[in-house]
Design a protein around this motif. Sequence first.
Motif, short mmCIF file in Angstrom:
data_model
loop_
_atom_site.label_atom_id
_atom_site.label_comp_id
_atom_site.label_asym_id
_atom_site.label_seq_id
_atom_site.Cartn_x
_atom_site.Cartn_y
_atom_site.Cartn_z
N UNK A 1 -40.90 -35.79 -33.46
CA UNK A 1 -41.55 -34.57 -32.59
C UNK A 1 -40.65 -33.02 -33.13
N UNK A 2 -40.71 -32.24 -33.22
CA UNK A 2 -40.32 -30.26 -33.23
C UNK A 2 -39.81 -30.31 -31.47
N UNK A 3 -38.57 -30.76 -31.44
CA UNK A 3 -38.12 -29.95 -30.08
C UNK A 3 -37.87 -28.93 -29.82
N UNK A 4 -37.48 -28.34 -30.93
CA UNK A 4 -37.22 -26.71 -31.09
C UNK A 4 -37.52 -26.21 -32.38
N UNK A 5 -38.77 -24.72 -31.96
CA UNK A 5 -39.25 -24.38 -33.35
C UNK A 5 -38.27 -23.86 -34.03
N UNK A 6 -38.81 -23.80 -34.91
CA UNK A 6 -37.81 -23.05 -36.20
C UNK A 6 -37.76 -21.84 -36.36
N UNK A 7 -36.12 -21.89 -36.79
CA UNK A 7 -35.80 -20.07 -36.57
C UNK A 7 -34.91 -20.12 -37.67
N UNK A 8 -34.81 -18.91 -38.47
CA UNK A 8 -34.09 -18.35 -39.12
C UNK A 8 -32.96 -18.76 -38.85
N UNK B 1 -33.63 -23.35 -39.30
CA UNK B 1 -32.60 -25.15 -38.44
C UNK B 1 -34.51 -25.01 -37.28
N UNK B 2 -34.80 -26.42 -37.95
CA UNK B 2 -35.56 -26.91 -36.68
C UNK B 2 -34.28 -28.18 -35.50
N UNK B 3 -34.89 -28.33 -35.07
CA UNK B 3 -34.28 -29.06 -33.74
C UNK B 3 -35.90 -29.90 -34.27
N UNK B 4 -35.77 -31.24 -34.10
CA UNK B 4 -36.23 -32.76 -34.41
C UNK B 4 -35.92 -34.10 -33.11
N UNK C 1 -33.62 -26.44 -43.07
CA UNK C 1 -34.60 -26.30 -44.63
C UNK C 1 -34.65 -25.37 -45.32
N UNK C 2 -35.01 -25.10 -46.82
CA UNK C 2 -35.29 -23.83 -47.54
C UNK C 2 -36.95 -23.59 -47.30
N UNK C 3 -37.47 -22.03 -46.38
CA UNK C 3 -38.42 -21.61 -46.82
C UNK C 3 -38.76 -22.11 -45.17
N UNK C 4 -39.63 -20.93 -44.13
CA UNK C 4 -40.16 -20.73 -43.52
C UNK C 4 -41.47 -22.53 -43.07
N UNK C 5 -40.96 -23.29 -42.16
CA UNK C 5 -42.16 -24.97 -41.95
C UNK C 5 -42.79 -23.89 -41.77
N UNK C 6 -44.08 -23.68 -42.13
CA UNK C 6 -45.67 -23.55 -41.82
C UNK C 6 -45.99 -24.17 -40.87
N UNK C 7 -46.30 -23.58 -39.64
CA UNK C 7 -47.27 -24.31 -38.73
C UNK C 7 -46.30 -25.33 -37.63
N UNK C 8 -44.77 -25.40 -38.27
CA UNK C 8 -44.65 -26.37 -36.80
C UNK C 8 -44.63 -25.74 -35.86
N UNK D 1 -30.58 -31.44 -43.21
CA UNK D 1 -30.68 -30.89 -43.97
C UNK D 1 -32.11 -31.99 -44.68
N UNK D 2 -33.67 -31.32 -45.19
CA UNK D 2 -34.56 -31.64 -45.16
C UNK D 2 -34.97 -30.71 -46.63
N UNK D 3 -35.98 -31.43 -47.51
CA UNK D 3 -36.59 -30.57 -48.38
C UNK D 3 -37.61 -29.47 -47.73
N UNK D 4 -38.32 -31.17 -46.92
CA UNK D 4 -39.37 -29.99 -46.29
C UNK D 4 -40.13 -30.61 -44.55
N UNK D 5 -40.24 -29.71 -44.23
CA UNK D 5 -40.61 -30.06 -42.33
C UNK D 5 -42.37 -29.30 -42.32
N UNK D 6 -43.22 -30.32 -42.23
CA UNK D 6 -44.52 -30.05 -42.12
C UNK D 6 -45.25 -30.35 -40.85
N UNK D 7 -46.21 -30.40 -40.56
CA UNK D 7 -46.59 -31.09 -39.35
C UNK D 7 -47.48 -32.18 -39.92
N UNK D 8 -47.54 -32.86 -39.24
CA UNK D 8 -48.15 -34.55 -39.91
C UNK D 8 -49.62 -34.02 -39.06
N UNK D 9 -50.17 -34.42 -40.47
CA UNK D 9 -51.67 -33.99 -41.00
C UNK D 9 -52.19 -35.25 -39.59
#
Length: 115
Positions: free
Chosen positions: A15-22, A44-47, A62-69, A96-104
């Motif tokens: 679960x996303x505990x801290x929203x994405x921030x540059x 960076x995202x707190x998970x 993670x490289x790039x903004x994790x859209x929708x997280x 580090x992760x290649x991708x973080x995205x909302x769970x479908x």
Amino acid sequence: MASLPIDTAKFTGIICAVPPAPRVANRETGQLRVDRETGKTMYQVGLCLMAGASADVVTVSVAGEPAGVQLGMPVAVRDLVATPWENEGRHGIAFRAAEIRPLSAPASAGKGAGQ
């Protein structure tokens, strides 16, 4: 040091505990950290990683903004690795992760029923 892959399938939830921030590279100038390979801004995202009766919150880059997280949202993480580090007597583990995205969201159980 070597990066250690983490099998995210072993977690009962992420679960996303801290929203994405540059990530900031230079606090004085405000310059943002950039991925060397892609040129994308690092975020960076707190998970919250949950397994059984335990949970840990880790900061994942993670490289790039994790859209929708968003805060409190279940997420999927691709290619999560942990890299131990040491610098001038300080030490820790960088994630580090290649991708973080909302769970479908699962498909609606009632969709198409009775047709």
